[in-house]
Write a protein that holds these residues in place. Structure first.
Motif, PDB file in Angstrom:
ATOM      1  N   ARG A   1     -81.227 -75.544 -19.823  1.00 56.88           N
ATOM      2  CA  ARG A   1     -82.678 -75.547 -19.700  1.00 56.88           C
ATOM      3  C   ARG A   1     -83.258 -76.880 -19.227  1.00 56.88           C
ATOM      4  NH1 ARG A   1     -84.187 -73.820 -25.655  1.00 56.88           N
ATOM      5  NH2 ARG A   1     -82.476 -75.321 -25.984  1.00 56.88           N
ATOM      6  N   ASP A   2     -84.462 -76.803 -18.693  1.00 53.25           N
ATOM      7  CA  ASP A   2     -85.265 -77.982 -18.427  1.00 53.25           C
ATOM      8  C   ASP A   2     -86.055 -78.331 -19.683  1.00 53.25           C
ATOM      9  OD1 ASP A   2     -84.806 -78.503 -15.564  1.00 53.25           O
ATOM     10  OD2 ASP A   2     -85.741 -76.547 -15.266  1.00 53.25           O
TER      11      ASP A   2
ATOM     12  N   SER B   1     -88.695 -72.720 -21.749  1.00 55.54           N
ATOM     13  CA  SER B   1     -87.980 -71.445 -21.672  1.00 55.54           C
ATOM     14  C   SER B   1     -87.625 -71.095 -20.225  1.00 55.54           C
ATOM     15  CB  SER B   1     -88.851 -70.332 -22.254  1.00 55.54           C
ATOM     16  OG  SER B   1     -88.340 -69.065 -21.923  1.00 55.54           O
ATOM     17  N   PRO B   2     -86.415 -70.586 -19.983  1.00 56.68           N
ATOM     18  CA  PRO B   2     -86.050 -70.130 -18.638  1.00 56.68           C
ATOM     19  C   PRO B   2     -86.977 -69.044 -18.113  1.00 56.68           C
ATOM     20  CG  PRO B   2     -84.092 -70.345 -19.997  1.00 56.68           C
ATOM     21  CD  PRO B   2     -85.275 -70.513 -20.915  1.00 56.68           C
ATOM     22  N   GLU B   3     -87.652 -68.311 -19.005  1.00 55.52           N
ATOM     23  CA  GLU B   3     -88.597 -67.292 -18.570  1.00 55.52           C
ATOM     24  C   GLU B   3     -89.868 -67.909 -17.984  1.00 55.52           C
ATOM     25  OE1 GLU B   3     -86.843 -67.019 -21.451  1.00 55.52           O
ATOM     26  OE2 GLU B   3     -85.563 -65.441 -20.621  1.00 55.52           O
TER      27      GLU B   3
ATOM     28  N   PRO C   1     -87.239 -70.996 -14.633  1.00 57.90           N
ATOM     29  CA  PRO C   1     -85.817 -70.695 -14.436  1.00 57.90           C
ATOM     30  C   PRO C   1     -85.066 -71.931 -13.930  1.00 57.90           C
ATOM     31  CG  PRO C   1     -87.191 -68.955 -13.507  1.00 57.90           C
ATOM     32  CD  PRO C   1     -88.111 -70.080 -13.873  1.00 57.90           C
ATOM     33  N   PRO C   2     -83.973 -72.320 -14.580  1.00 60.95           N
ATOM     34  CA  PRO C   2     -83.235 -73.521 -14.171  1.00 60.95           C
ATOM     35  C   PRO C   2     -82.607 -73.366 -12.785  1.00 60.95           C
ATOM     36  CG  PRO C   2     -82.615 -72.805 -16.386  1.00 60.95           C
ATOM     37  CD  PRO C   2     -83.403 -71.702 -15.786  1.00 60.95           C
TER      38      PRO C   2
ATOM     39  N   GLY D   1     -84.905 -70.704  -8.935  1.00 62.17           N
ATOM     40  CA  GLY D   1     -84.128 -70.833 -10.157  1.00 62.17           C
ATOM     41  C   GLY D   1     -83.302 -69.587 -10.399  1.00 62.17           C
TER      42      GLY D   1
ATOM     43  N   LEU E   1     -80.419 -68.265 -13.610  1.00 63.10           N
ATOM     44  CA  LEU E   1     -79.579 -68.551 -14.774  1.00 63.10           C
ATOM     45  C   LEU E   1     -78.868 -67.282 -15.217  1.00 63.10           C
ATOM     46  CD1 LEU E   1     -78.625 -70.353 -17.139  1.00 63.10           C
ATOM     47  CD2 LEU E   1     -80.730 -69.697 -18.349  1.00 63.10           C
TER      48      LEU E   1
ATOM     49  N   THR F   1     -81.714 -64.430 -15.426  1.00 65.73           N
ATOM     50  CA  THR F   1     -83.129 -64.764 -15.271  1.00 65.73           C
ATOM     51  C   THR F   1     -83.284 -65.580 -13.995  1.00 65.73           C
ATOM     52  OG1 THR F   1     -83.478 -64.804 -17.663  1.00 65.73           O
ATOM     53  CG2 THR F   1     -85.105 -65.936 -16.309  1.00 65.73           C
ATOM     54  N   TYR F   2     -84.217 -65.209 -13.158  1.00 66.58           N
ATOM     55  CA  TYR F   2     -84.330 -65.850 -11.854  1.00 66.58           C
ATOM     56  C   TYR F   2     -85.775 -65.836 -11.402  1.00 66.58           C
ATOM     57  CZ  TYR F   2     -83.782 -60.886 -10.987  1.00 66.58           C
ATOM     58  OH  TYR F   2     -83.903 -59.520 -11.057  1.00 66.58           O
TER      59      TYR F   2
ATOM     60  N   SER G   1     -86.054 -60.946 -15.249  1.00 66.86           N
ATOM     61  CA  SER G   1     -84.777 -60.964 -15.960  1.00 66.86           C
ATOM     62  C   SER G   1     -84.175 -59.569 -15.905  1.00 66.86           C
ATOM     63  CB  SER G   1     -84.955 -61.389 -17.421  1.00 66.86           C
ATOM     64  OG  SER G   1     -85.434 -62.715 -17.521  1.00 66.86           O
TER      65      SER G   1
END
Length: 305
Positions: A102-103, A184-186, A189-190, A243, A245, A256-257, A271
């Motif tokens: 994650r960021d 959150s990646p949501e 997205p990393p 992004g 992941l 998740t993208y 996702s």
């Protein structure tokens, strides 16, 4: 066996190389190492944001060249810095276990994305991080920042920035103690490959690849394969604000993208849950979903890279 390892000279690159060496020694007791430091264009040119330099694989390419020229046996990279396509003579041979992908928002005052004061200045040279952050907070200023992790933290402490967006993995690998608020990646997205260390070798070095494969973390390797296939199908380089992941969950991959306009005006995030039997196929399916739902945005962004 002596393995010559090419890497950049930053503290993070050296730390990642040490992680790789420890992992190899865990499964291969008779291996020794020689470190080869490569200074890349990205390390020398610190005056521009990465997306303005316009060189694909700006950190990866010159390190890999040492392997192709026979000056080193393997190259170690942050996988997020590696383009989806590398030389046909090279292969991604190994990934140690993945760290947090994650960021995070890094500040001195324990801010998070919601509590960051209006008009705050946030540092990042990533178009992806810039775009997703502005899509959430249009009232802040995003300012480019370059330099290694320590340099960025120093600029934060010197009050040049109110906060930074950084990868959690890099902070944890260097044991840097700062106030971190995970994103959150949501929401952000990393980058594909974030949190993964990639080890590249010549394709024809079967003896070496055999040693590296014994040290490989299979779960991480599958996630890397899915994310790199996703990146390849989109046709995007490291500077596209994209992004992706992929997280392995038993027989499935949770993917998740998303993609975003660098100014945050338009984005798409989704996702999906995919079969993990063929990770590369899973990555391609995720890319197809993105292309179906955000084709216009993807086309515009690819046109400008």
């Amino acid at each position: 066996m002596i393995i010559r390892i090419a890497t950049r000279g930053s503290a993070l690159s050296i730390k990642q190389t040490r992680i790789v060496m420890d992992r190899i020694l865990e499964f291969n007791k008779d291996v020794e190492f020689k470190l080869i430091i490569v200074k890349t264009t990205g390390d020398v040119n610190l005056s521009k944001p990465l997306y303005e330099i316009g060189v694909k694989g700006i950190f990866e390419r010159e390190v890999n060249q040492a392997v192709l020229r026979g000056e080193a046996d393997v190259a170690v990279h942050s996988l997020k810095d590696m383009p989806a396509q590398i030389s046909n003579d090279l292969v991604l041979a190994m990934t140690p276990p993945r760290d947090d992908p994650r960021d995070a928002l890094v500040s001195l005052r324990q801010y998070n994305v919601d509590t960051l004061p209006s008009k705050s200045t946030v540092g990042t040279s990533s178009l992806r991080r810039r775009g997703f952050l502005l899509s959430l907070r249009r009232d802040i200023n995003v300012k480019p920042i370059r330099g290694n992790v320590d340099t960025r933290i120093r600029k934060l402490k010197d009050n040049e920035y109110d906060a930074l967006i950084m990868a959690i993995a890099g902070l944890e690998r260097l044991s840097i103690s700062v106030n971190v608020s995970e994103i959150s990646p949501e929401l952000m997205p990393p980058a594909p490959g974030q949190g993964i260390i990639g080890v590249v070798a010549r394709r024809d070095r079967e003896d070496l690849i055999k040693v590296l494969r014994r040290s490989n973390d299979e779960e991480t390797f599958k996630e890397a394969a899915a994310e790199r296939a996703f990146l390849s199908r989109i046709g995007a380089g490291c500077h596209v604000p994209l992004g992706g992941l992929a997280l392995l969950d038993g027989e499935h991959i949770n993917f998740t993208y998303g993609i975003v306009d660098p100014d945050g005006f338009e984005k798409f995030i989704n996702s999906i849950r995919l079969n993990a039997v063929d990770p590369e196929e899973a990555g391609k399916l995720a890319a197809e979903d993105l292309l179906r739902n955000a084709r216009g945005l993807v086309a515009r962004l690819l046109k400008h890279t």
